[in-house]
Design an enzyme around this catalytic site. Structure first.
Site, PDB file in Angstrom:
ATOM      1  N   HIS A  71       0.869  -1.181   0.000  1.00  0.00           N
ATOM      2  CA  HIS A  71       0.000   0.000   0.000  1.00  0.00           C
ATOM      3  C   HIS A  71       0.906   1.232   0.000  1.00  0.00           C
ATOM      4  O   HIS A  71       2.006   1.197   0.540  1.00  0.00           O
ATOM      5  CB  HIS A  71      -0.868  -0.039   1.260  1.00  0.00           C
TER       6      HIS A  71
ATOM      7  N   ASP B 213       3.024  -4.557   8.148  1.00  0.00           N
ATOM      8  CA  ASP B 213       1.758  -3.839   7.984  1.00  0.00           C
ATOM      9  C   ASP B 213       0.622  -4.856   8.112  1.00  0.00           C
ATOM     10  O   ASP B 213       0.407  -5.681   7.221  1.00  0.00           O
ATOM     11  CB  ASP B 213       1.741  -3.158   6.607  1.00  0.00           C
TER      12      ASP B 213
ATOM     13  N   GLN C 144      -4.547  -5.432   6.829  1.00  0.00           N
ATOM     14  CA  GLN C 144      -5.483  -6.360   6.195  1.00  0.00           C
ATOM     15  C   GLN C 144      -5.419  -7.767   6.787  1.00  0.00           C
ATOM     16  O   GLN C 144      -6.118  -8.663   6.312  1.00  0.00           O
ATOM     17  CB  GLN C 144      -5.207  -6.418   4.686  1.00  0.00           C
TER      18      GLN C 144
ATOM     19  N   LYS D 243     -10.664  -1.061  10.030  1.00  0.00           N
ATOM     20  CA  LYS D 243     -10.771  -2.256   9.184  1.00  0.00           C
ATOM     21  C   LYS D 243     -11.155  -3.495   9.995  1.00  0.00           C
ATOM     22  O   LYS D 243     -11.333  -4.576   9.447  1.00  0.00           O
ATOM     23  CB  LYS D 243      -9.464  -2.479   8.437  1.00  0.00           C
TER      24      LYS D 243
ATOM     25  N   CYS E 148      -4.652   2.322  -3.851  1.00  0.00           N
ATOM     26  CA  CYS E 148      -3.411   2.850  -3.245  1.00  0.00           C
ATOM     27  C   CYS E 148      -2.247   1.888  -3.437  1.00  0.00           C
ATOM     28  O   CYS E 148      -1.379   1.758  -2.550  1.00  0.00           O
ATOM     29  CB  CYS E 148      -3.604   3.164  -1.762  1.00  0.00           C
TER      30      CYS E 148
END
Length: 401
Positions: free
Chosen positions: A118, A195, A198, A221, A359
Protein backbone atom coordinates in the site's frame (compact mmCIF):
# COMPACT_ATOMS: atom_id res chain seq x y z
CA UNK A 1 -20.03 -22.20 12.25
CA UNK A 2 -21.06 -18.65 12.99
CA UNK A 3 -24.65 -17.43 13.15
CA UNK A 4 -24.53 -14.87 10.35
CA UNK A 5 -28.11 -13.75 10.84
CA UNK A 6 -27.42 -13.04 14.50
CA UNK A 7 -24.27 -11.14 13.58
CA UNK A 8 -26.06 -9.12 10.89
CA UNK A 9 -28.63 -8.02 13.46
CA UNK A 10 -25.80 -6.26 15.31
CA UNK A 11 -24.97 -4.05 12.31
CA UNK A 12 -27.72 -1.43 11.88
CA UNK A 13 -26.46 -0.16 8.52
CA UNK A 14 -27.03 -3.55 6.89
CA UNK A 15 -30.77 -2.86 7.11
CA UNK A 16 -30.67 0.13 4.79
CA UNK A 17 -31.30 0.20 1.07
CA UNK A 18 -29.15 1.76 -1.63
CA UNK A 19 -30.82 2.78 -4.88
CA UNK A 20 -33.93 0.93 -3.72
CA UNK A 21 -32.03 -2.35 -3.25
CA UNK A 22 -30.87 -4.04 -0.02
CA UNK A 23 -27.30 -3.01 0.69
CA UNK A 24 -24.67 -5.61 -0.20
CA UNK A 25 -21.48 -4.31 1.35
CA UNK A 26 -18.37 -5.85 -0.23
CA UNK A 27 -15.98 -2.95 0.46
CA UNK A 28 -14.66 -4.26 3.75
CA UNK A 29 -11.04 -3.95 2.64
CA UNK A 30 -11.54 -0.18 2.66
CA UNK A 31 -13.46 -0.08 5.93
CA UNK A 32 -15.78 -2.39 7.81
CA UNK A 33 -19.21 -1.57 9.15
CA UNK A 34 -19.62 -1.13 12.89
CA UNK A 35 -21.73 -3.29 15.25
CA UNK A 36 -24.06 -1.58 17.69
CA UNK A 37 -21.73 -2.65 20.50
CA UNK A 38 -19.04 -0.36 19.06
CA UNK A 39 -21.50 2.44 18.40
CA UNK A 40 -22.83 2.08 21.95
CA UNK A 41 -19.29 2.26 23.37
CA UNK A 42 -18.74 5.61 21.65
CA UNK A 43 -22.15 6.94 22.72
CA UNK A 44 -21.62 5.70 26.27
CA UNK A 45 -18.31 7.55 26.53
CA UNK A 46 -19.88 10.84 25.50
CA UNK A 47 -23.03 10.21 27.55
CA UNK A 48 -21.38 9.09 30.77
CA UNK A 49 -17.61 9.64 30.91
CA UNK A 50 -16.56 12.44 28.56
CA UNK A 51 -13.40 14.08 29.91
CA UNK A 52 -9.76 14.39 28.98
CA UNK A 53 -7.50 11.63 30.22
CA UNK A 54 -4.35 11.16 32.31
CA UNK A 55 -4.12 14.64 33.81
CA UNK A 56 -7.39 15.25 35.62
CA UNK A 57 -8.14 14.44 39.26
CA UNK A 58 -11.91 14.69 38.98
CA UNK A 59 -14.18 11.67 38.68
CA UNK A 60 -14.93 11.86 34.96
CA UNK A 61 -11.27 12.20 34.05
CA UNK A 62 -10.32 9.25 36.23
CA UNK A 63 -13.11 7.14 34.72
CA UNK A 64 -12.11 8.06 31.17
CA UNK A 65 -8.46 7.30 31.94
CA UNK A 66 -9.33 3.90 33.37
CA UNK A 67 -11.42 3.03 30.31
CA UNK A 68 -8.65 4.20 27.96
CA UNK A 69 -5.95 2.18 29.70
CA UNK A 70 -8.25 -0.82 29.94
CA UNK A 71 -8.58 -0.57 26.15
CA UNK A 72 -4.79 -0.77 25.87
CA UNK A 73 -4.91 -4.08 27.77
CA UNK A 74 -7.64 -5.39 25.46
CA UNK A 75 -5.60 -4.53 22.36
CA UNK A 76 -2.42 -6.05 23.77
CA UNK A 77 -4.16 -9.35 24.57
CA UNK A 78 -5.73 -9.44 21.11
CA UNK A 79 -2.34 -9.54 19.38
CA UNK A 80 -0.32 -11.36 22.04
CA UNK A 81 1.59 -8.28 23.15
CA UNK A 82 2.46 -6.66 26.44
CA UNK A 83 0.40 -3.64 27.45
CA UNK A 84 3.37 -1.27 27.55
CA UNK A 85 4.17 -2.12 23.92
CA UNK A 86 0.90 -0.67 22.56
CA UNK A 87 0.85 2.87 21.14
CA UNK A 88 -2.48 4.29 19.98
CA UNK A 89 -2.27 6.16 16.69
CA UNK A 90 -4.58 7.53 14.01
CA UNK A 91 -4.17 4.41 11.87
CA UNK A 92 -1.72 2.26 9.94
CA UNK A 93 -0.39 5.19 7.92
CA UNK A 94 0.26 7.21 11.06
CA UNK A 95 1.98 4.25 12.72
CA UNK A 96 4.36 3.64 9.80
CA UNK A 97 5.25 7.32 9.63
CA UNK A 98 6.10 7.33 13.34
CA UNK A 99 8.46 4.38 12.85
CA UNK A 100 10.06 5.66 9.63
CA UNK A 101 10.68 9.08 11.21
CA UNK A 102 11.89 7.63 14.49
CA UNK A 103 14.49 5.11 13.36
CA UNK A 104 18.03 6.44 13.61
CA UNK A 105 19.49 4.76 10.54
CA UNK A 106 22.87 5.56 8.98
CA UNK A 107 22.85 7.88 5.98
CA UNK A 108 22.72 5.82 2.79
CA UNK A 109 20.78 2.92 4.35
CA UNK A 110 18.69 0.60 2.20
CA UNK A 111 15.04 -0.19 2.90
CA UNK A 112 13.43 -3.31 1.41
CA UNK A 113 9.69 -3.38 0.67
CA UNK A 114 7.57 -5.41 -1.76
CA UNK A 115 5.88 -4.56 -5.02
CA UNK A 116 2.45 -5.09 -3.48
CA UNK A 117 2.74 -2.52 -0.70
CA UNK A 118 0.00 0.00 0.00
CA UNK A 119 1.25 3.53 -0.64
CA UNK A 120 1.30 4.05 3.13
CA UNK A 121 4.15 1.53 3.37
CA UNK A 122 6.04 3.10 0.46
CA UNK A 123 5.89 6.86 0.91
CA UNK A 124 7.31 7.16 4.47
CA UNK A 125 10.33 5.08 3.47
CA UNK A 126 10.68 6.93 0.18
CA UNK A 127 10.75 10.24 2.06
CA UNK A 128 13.37 8.84 4.44
CA UNK A 129 15.53 7.81 1.47
CA UNK A 130 15.18 11.23 -0.18
CA UNK A 131 16.32 12.99 3.00
CA UNK A 132 19.12 10.56 3.85
CA UNK A 133 20.57 9.45 0.53
CA UNK A 134 18.97 6.09 1.07
CA UNK A 135 17.80 3.48 -1.40
CA UNK A 136 14.46 1.73 -1.68
CA UNK A 137 14.67 -1.89 -2.84
CA UNK A 138 11.66 -3.90 -3.96
CA UNK A 139 10.83 -7.62 -3.86
CA UNK A 140 8.86 -8.23 -7.09
CA UNK A 141 5.44 -9.89 -7.22
CA UNK A 142 4.94 -13.07 -9.24
CA UNK A 143 2.05 -13.28 -11.72
CA UNK A 144 -0.05 -15.18 -9.16
CA UNK A 145 0.42 -12.37 -6.65
CA UNK A 146 2.91 -14.22 -4.44
CA UNK A 147 6.44 -13.27 -3.46
CA UNK A 148 9.59 -15.24 -4.27
CA UNK A 149 11.01 -14.97 -0.77
CA UNK A 150 14.29 -16.39 -2.02
CA UNK A 151 14.89 -13.01 -3.64
CA UNK A 152 15.01 -11.28 -0.27
CA UNK A 153 18.52 -12.47 0.50
CA UNK A 154 19.77 -11.38 -2.91
CA UNK A 155 18.64 -7.82 -2.15
CA UNK A 156 20.34 -7.59 1.24
CA UNK A 157 23.70 -5.80 1.44
CA UNK A 158 25.68 -4.40 4.38
CA UNK A 159 23.76 -1.14 3.86
CA UNK A 160 20.34 -2.80 4.23
CA UNK A 161 18.74 -1.92 7.55
CA UNK A 162 14.96 -2.36 7.28
CA UNK A 163 12.41 -4.78 5.85
CA UNK A 164 8.89 -3.29 5.72
CA UNK A 165 6.29 -5.70 4.38
CA UNK A 166 2.56 -6.11 4.31
CA UNK A 167 1.12 -9.23 5.95
CA UNK A 168 -1.84 -9.39 3.53
CA UNK A 169 -2.10 -7.55 0.22
CA UNK A 170 -4.96 -5.06 0.38
CA UNK A 171 -5.46 -5.38 -3.37
CA UNK A 172 -5.00 -9.09 -4.00
CA UNK A 173 -5.69 -10.61 -0.59
CA UNK A 174 -2.53 -12.71 -0.89
CA UNK A 175 -1.13 -13.74 2.50
CA UNK A 176 2.61 -13.23 2.62
CA UNK A 177 4.84 -15.69 4.50
CA UNK A 178 5.93 -13.01 6.94
CA UNK A 179 7.25 -15.53 9.44
CA UNK A 180 9.73 -16.82 6.84
CA UNK A 181 10.59 -13.29 5.70
CA UNK A 182 11.22 -12.18 9.27
CA UNK A 183 13.41 -15.22 9.91
CA UNK A 184 15.59 -14.35 6.92
CA UNK A 185 15.69 -10.66 7.81
CA UNK A 186 16.77 -11.37 11.36
CA UNK A 187 19.70 -13.46 10.12
CA UNK A 188 21.01 -10.14 8.77
CA UNK A 189 19.93 -8.08 11.83
CA UNK A 190 17.37 -6.11 9.83
CA UNK A 191 14.68 -4.10 11.57
CA UNK A 192 11.29 -5.51 10.51
CA UNK A 193 7.97 -3.69 10.28
CA UNK A 194 4.83 -5.64 9.33
CA UNK A 195 1.76 -3.84 7.98
CA UNK A 196 -1.14 -5.76 9.50
CA UNK A 197 -3.97 -3.54 8.26
CA UNK A 198 -5.48 -6.36 6.19
CA UNK A 199 -4.48 -9.30 8.39
CA UNK A 200 -5.75 -8.39 11.85
CA UNK A 201 -9.44 -8.53 10.76
CA UNK A 202 -9.02 -11.98 9.20
CA UNK A 203 -6.60 -14.12 11.19
CA UNK A 204 -5.13 -14.79 14.60
CA UNK A 205 -2.09 -12.59 15.23
CA UNK A 206 0.60 -13.25 17.81
CA UNK A 207 3.27 -10.61 17.51
CA UNK A 208 5.63 -12.42 19.84
CA UNK A 209 5.57 -15.54 17.70
CA UNK A 210 6.16 -13.54 14.51
CA UNK A 211 9.27 -11.88 15.93
CA UNK A 212 9.08 -8.57 14.07
CA UNK A 213 10.11 -5.28 15.63
CA UNK A 214 6.96 -3.37 14.72
CA UNK A 215 3.41 -4.47 13.81
CA UNK A 216 0.82 -1.89 12.80
CA UNK A 217 -2.88 -1.90 11.98
CA UNK A 218 -5.97 0.30 11.69
CA UNK A 219 -9.06 0.07 13.86
CA UNK A 220 -11.61 0.86 11.19
CA UNK A 221 -10.77 -2.26 9.18
CA UNK A 222 -11.60 -4.45 12.18
CA UNK A 223 -15.08 -3.02 12.98
CA UNK A 224 -13.79 -0.08 15.06
CA UNK A 225 -14.21 3.66 14.45
CA UNK A 226 -12.13 5.48 11.85
CA UNK A 227 -9.14 7.47 13.03
CA UNK A 228 -7.88 4.75 15.34
CA UNK A 229 -4.80 2.63 14.94
CA UNK A 230 -2.18 0.65 16.76
CA UNK A 231 1.59 0.71 16.68
CA UNK A 232 2.98 -2.32 18.42
CA UNK A 233 6.69 -2.14 19.07
CA UNK A 234 8.79 -4.80 20.72
CA UNK A 235 9.56 -3.47 24.20
CA UNK A 236 13.22 -3.10 23.30
CA UNK A 237 12.11 -0.22 21.07
CA UNK A 238 9.99 1.56 23.69
CA UNK A 239 12.15 4.53 24.58
CA UNK A 240 14.70 3.65 21.88
CA UNK A 241 12.57 4.77 18.93
CA UNK A 242 13.27 8.48 18.51
CA UNK A 243 10.37 10.86 19.08
CA UNK A 244 9.18 12.37 15.81
CA UNK A 245 6.47 14.47 17.42
CA UNK A 246 5.88 15.73 20.91
CA UNK A 247 3.36 17.62 23.00
CA UNK A 248 1.13 17.48 26.01
CA UNK A 249 0.95 14.09 27.66
CA UNK A 250 4.43 12.98 26.58
CA UNK A 251 6.50 14.77 29.22
CA UNK A 252 7.63 14.62 32.83
CA UNK A 253 8.99 18.15 33.09
CA UNK A 254 9.46 21.03 30.67
CA UNK A 255 11.74 24.04 30.93
CA UNK A 256 13.24 26.30 28.29
CA UNK A 257 16.55 24.51 28.79
CA UNK A 258 15.49 20.87 28.79
CA UNK A 259 12.47 18.56 28.60
CA UNK A 260 12.23 15.12 30.19
CA UNK A 261 9.79 12.73 28.56
CA UNK A 262 7.73 10.01 30.22
CA UNK A 263 8.67 6.38 29.92
CA UNK A 264 6.57 3.88 27.96
CA UNK A 265 4.00 4.17 25.21
CA UNK A 266 2.62 7.53 26.35
CA UNK A 267 5.78 9.27 25.10
CA UNK A 268 4.53 8.51 21.55
CA UNK A 269 0.97 9.78 22.12
CA UNK A 270 1.12 13.60 22.13
CA UNK A 271 -2.00 15.67 22.56
CA UNK A 272 -5.51 14.58 23.38
CA UNK A 273 -6.03 11.17 21.74
CA UNK A 274 -9.09 9.82 19.97
CA UNK A 275 -10.50 8.60 23.27
CA UNK A 276 -13.93 7.55 22.04
CA UNK A 277 -12.33 5.85 19.04
CA UNK A 278 -9.97 3.83 21.23
CA UNK A 279 -12.88 2.73 23.43
CA UNK A 280 -14.72 1.74 20.26
CA UNK A 281 -11.64 -0.20 19.13
CA UNK A 282 -11.57 -2.14 22.38
CA UNK A 283 -15.27 -2.90 21.99
CA UNK A 284 -14.69 -4.08 18.41
CA UNK A 285 -11.90 -6.46 19.42
CA UNK A 286 -14.04 -7.86 22.23
CA UNK A 287 -16.81 -8.41 19.68
CA UNK A 288 -14.43 -10.28 17.36
CA UNK A 289 -13.25 -12.38 20.30
CA UNK A 290 -16.83 -13.28 21.19
CA UNK A 291 -17.47 -14.50 17.64
CA UNK A 292 -14.04 -16.13 17.37
CA UNK A 293 -11.42 -15.09 14.83
CA UNK A 294 -10.93 -18.68 13.63
CA UNK A 295 -14.68 -19.02 12.96
CA UNK A 296 -14.68 -15.67 11.18
CA UNK A 297 -11.74 -16.74 9.02
CA UNK A 298 -13.46 -20.02 8.12
CA UNK A 299 -16.69 -18.24 7.16
CA UNK A 300 -14.84 -15.67 5.07
CA UNK A 301 -12.89 -18.41 3.30
CA UNK A 302 -16.18 -20.09 2.37
CA UNK A 303 -17.32 -16.82 0.83
CA UNK A 304 -13.99 -16.42 -0.96
CA UNK A 305 -14.14 -19.95 -2.41
CA UNK A 306 -17.76 -19.66 -3.57
CA UNK A 307 -17.36 -16.17 -5.05
CA UNK A 308 -14.16 -17.21 -6.85
CA UNK A 309 -15.91 -20.24 -8.35
CA UNK A 310 -18.87 -18.12 -9.51
CA UNK A 311 -16.63 -15.41 -10.98
CA UNK A 312 -14.54 -18.00 -12.82
CA UNK A 313 -17.73 -19.15 -14.57
CA UNK A 314 -18.03 -15.73 -16.26
CA UNK A 315 -15.81 -15.67 -19.38
CA UNK A 316 -15.46 -11.88 -19.37
CA UNK A 317 -13.98 -11.82 -15.85
CA UNK A 318 -10.24 -11.93 -15.18
CA UNK A 319 -9.21 -12.47 -11.54
CA UNK A 320 -5.79 -11.38 -10.30
CA UNK A 321 -4.12 -13.83 -7.91
CA UNK A 322 -6.73 -16.40 -8.91
CA UNK A 323 -6.29 -18.88 -6.09
CA UNK A 324 -7.52 -19.46 -2.55
CA UNK A 325 -4.34 -18.93 -0.51
CA UNK A 326 -5.69 -15.54 0.42
CA UNK A 327 -7.72 -13.49 2.84
CA UNK A 328 -11.29 -12.86 1.67
CA UNK A 329 -10.42 -10.42 -1.12
CA UNK A 330 -11.01 -10.82 -4.87
CA UNK A 331 -9.60 -8.33 -7.35
CA UNK A 332 -10.84 -8.65 -10.91
CA UNK A 333 -11.58 -6.85 -14.13
CA UNK A 334 -14.20 -7.28 -16.81
CA UNK A 335 -12.45 -7.54 -20.16
CA UNK A 336 -12.96 -4.41 -22.22
CA UNK A 337 -14.54 -2.44 -19.37
CA UNK A 338 -13.08 0.13 -17.01
CA UNK A 339 -13.37 -0.88 -13.34
CA UNK A 340 -14.98 2.48 -12.53
CA UNK A 341 -17.86 1.71 -14.92
CA UNK A 342 -18.34 -1.77 -13.46
CA UNK A 343 -18.39 -0.41 -9.91
CA UNK A 344 -20.84 2.34 -10.86
CA UNK A 345 -23.26 -0.15 -12.39
CA UNK A 346 -23.00 -2.50 -9.40
CA UNK A 347 -23.87 0.42 -7.13
CA UNK A 348 -27.17 0.76 -9.03
CA UNK A 349 -27.98 -2.70 -7.67
CA UNK A 350 -27.08 -1.68 -4.11
CA UNK A 351 -23.69 -3.41 -4.20
CA UNK A 352 -20.68 -1.62 -2.74
CA UNK A 353 -17.31 -2.67 -4.15
CA UNK A 354 -14.06 -0.74 -4.42
CA UNK A 355 -12.69 0.30 -7.81
CA UNK A 356 -9.39 1.86 -8.79
CA UNK A 357 -5.75 1.30 -7.91
CA UNK A 358 -6.43 0.70 -4.19
CA UNK A 359 -3.41 2.85 -3.24
CA UNK A 360 -1.14 0.29 -4.91
CA UNK A 361 -0.14 1.99 -8.14
CA UNK A 362 3.18 0.08 -8.47
CA UNK A 363 1.21 -3.19 -8.29
CA UNK A 364 -1.17 -1.92 -10.99
CA UNK A 365 1.88 -1.06 -13.11
CA UNK A 366 3.18 -4.62 -12.59
CA UNK A 367 -0.05 -6.02 -14.08
CA UNK A 368 -0.21 -3.19 -16.67
CA UNK A 369 -3.75 -2.21 -15.68
CA UNK A 370 -5.25 1.09 -14.45
CA UNK A 371 -7.13 -0.57 -11.61
CA UNK A 372 -9.42 -3.40 -10.59
CA UNK A 373 -12.80 -4.09 -9.08
CA UNK A 374 -12.27 -5.38 -5.55
CA UNK A 375 -14.82 -7.40 -3.59
CA UNK A 376 -13.77 -7.94 0.02
CA UNK A 377 -15.79 -9.89 2.54
CA UNK A 378 -16.43 -9.69 6.27
CA UNK A 379 -18.08 -11.84 8.92
CA UNK A 380 -21.57 -10.44 8.14
CA UNK A 381 -21.55 -11.26 4.42
CA UNK A 382 -23.50 -14.24 3.06
CA UNK A 383 -23.54 -16.67 0.16
CA UNK A 384 -26.89 -15.17 -0.85
CA UNK A 385 -25.20 -11.79 -1.18
CA UNK A 386 -22.57 -13.38 -3.44
CA UNK A 387 -25.40 -14.66 -5.66
CA UNK A 388 -26.92 -11.16 -5.81
CA UNK A 389 -23.49 -9.77 -6.69
CA UNK A 390 -22.92 -12.31 -9.47
CA UNK A 391 -26.36 -11.70 -10.98
CA UNK A 392 -25.82 -7.92 -10.90
CA UNK A 393 -22.37 -8.31 -12.42
CA UNK A 394 -23.72 -10.41 -15.27
CA UNK A 395 -26.39 -7.76 -15.96
CA UNK A 396 -23.73 -5.04 -15.84
CA UNK A 397 -21.55 -6.91 -18.34
CA UNK A 398 -24.47 -7.13 -20.75
CA UNK A 399 -25.04 -3.39 -20.43
CA UNK A 400 -21.37 -2.67 -21.08
CA UNK A 401 -21.06 -4.98 -24.10
Amino acid sequence: MIDVNKIRADFPILNRKVNGKPLVYFDNGATTQKPKQVIDAVVNYYSEHNANIHRGVHTLSREATELFEEARKTVSKFIGAETEEIVFTAGTTDSINIVAAGLELPVGSEIIITEMEHHSNILPWQLWCEKNEGKLKVIPVEVDGTLDIGLLESLITPQTKVLAVTHVSNTLGVINPVDALIKIAKQYDLIVLVDGAQSVPHMKIDVKELGADFYVFSGHKVYAPTGTGVLWMNKQWVGKLKLSRSGGGTIKTVSFDKTDYVEGALRYEPGTPNIEGVLGLASALKYVNEIGIEKIAKHEHTLLKYATERLNEIPEVEIYANHLEKAAVISFNVKGAHPFDVGTLLDKYGIAVRTGHHCTQPLMARYKIPGTVRASFAMYNTLEEVNIFIEALQKSIKMLS
